[in-house]
Design a protein around this motif. Structure first.
Motif: not given
Length: 231
Positions: A206-218
């Motif tokens: 849904x957020x068009x993220x590659x992985x958990x790392x980018x999820x934390x950044x977002x």
């Protein structure tokens, strides 16, 4: 098939050292090398690569910009898995601001240039398998270190990215940003680990993220989490 690796660094001696280590592994093959980001993009146009070891400070085009261009050109499947090579950033110093910028650009993690050979090999295999190399807690420490470059007054309720998530997905994202693994999240929310994995996959899609790392950044960028605490 062996894992196809590309080495991108302006120091030929360093590339030689990494190549010697990796070529000694039966399941890893160094298929390409480049001396800067621009050359890396040119080589990638005609070479199939699974994992890229990318330096950050290089002439002509640095590793951050090269990573951004590589990741922007990729698409994701229904499970949120990106196509194309995954990028591991090489840094000289821990918590390098360039490493943070590269994670935002889509890198799957970062390694120090003096990484022990066994850890280098394990990181490449992990990334090829779809995992991020940087542990969530390490990512949080790095983001805390560079919190000054992130937005500091974005109301969570007004964030369009988070509006795409269900209440449960948002709750899972919050726990990811706090450095919890799928197993720890499952215990906290009284869910099965498989269910948590499904939620994580939906969040990334849904957020068009590659992985958990980018999820934390977002999570930091949207104000869901702030350096030093949770809203």
């Amino acid at each position: 098939m062996p894992i196809r690796v590309m080495l991108v660094d302006d120091q030929e001696l360093l590339r030689t050292g990494f190549r010697m280590v990796l070529q000694s592994q039966q399941d890893i093959e160094v298929v390409a090398e480049a001396g800067d980001g621009l050359q890396a993009l040119e080589v990638l146009a005609g070479t199939e690569v699974d994992v890229i070891l990318m330096d950050v400070r290089m002439p002509r085009m640095d590793g951050v910009e090269a990573t951004r261009r590589i990741c922007e050109s990729q698409v994701q499947d229904h499970e949120g898995t990106p196509s194309g090579p995954r990028v591991l950033i090489l840094t000289t110093f821990d918590l390098d601001e360039y490493a943070f910028a590269a994670l935002k650009a889509g890198a799957s993690g970062f390694l120090l240039k003096d990484v022990p050979p066994a850890e280098l090999v394990a990181a490449i295999r992990s990334v090829r398998g779809g995992d991020a190399v940087v542990a969530p807690t390490t990512t949080r420490r790095m983001i805390d270190r560079f919190a000054s470059v992130l937005p500091s007054s974005v109301p969570v309720a007004d964030t369009p990215e988070l509006a795409r998530l269900t209440d449960r997905e948002r709750e899972v994202l919050l726990l990811i940003a706090q450095g919890m693994s799928n197993g720890e999240i499952a215990l906290r929310l009284t869910l099965s680990e498989a269910t948590v994995k499904t939620h994580v996959g939906r969040i990334l899609t849904k957020l068009q993220l590659r992985d958990r790392v980018q999820a934390v950044v977002l999570a930091y960028e949207t104000g869901l989490v702030r350096a030093g605490g949770v809203l």
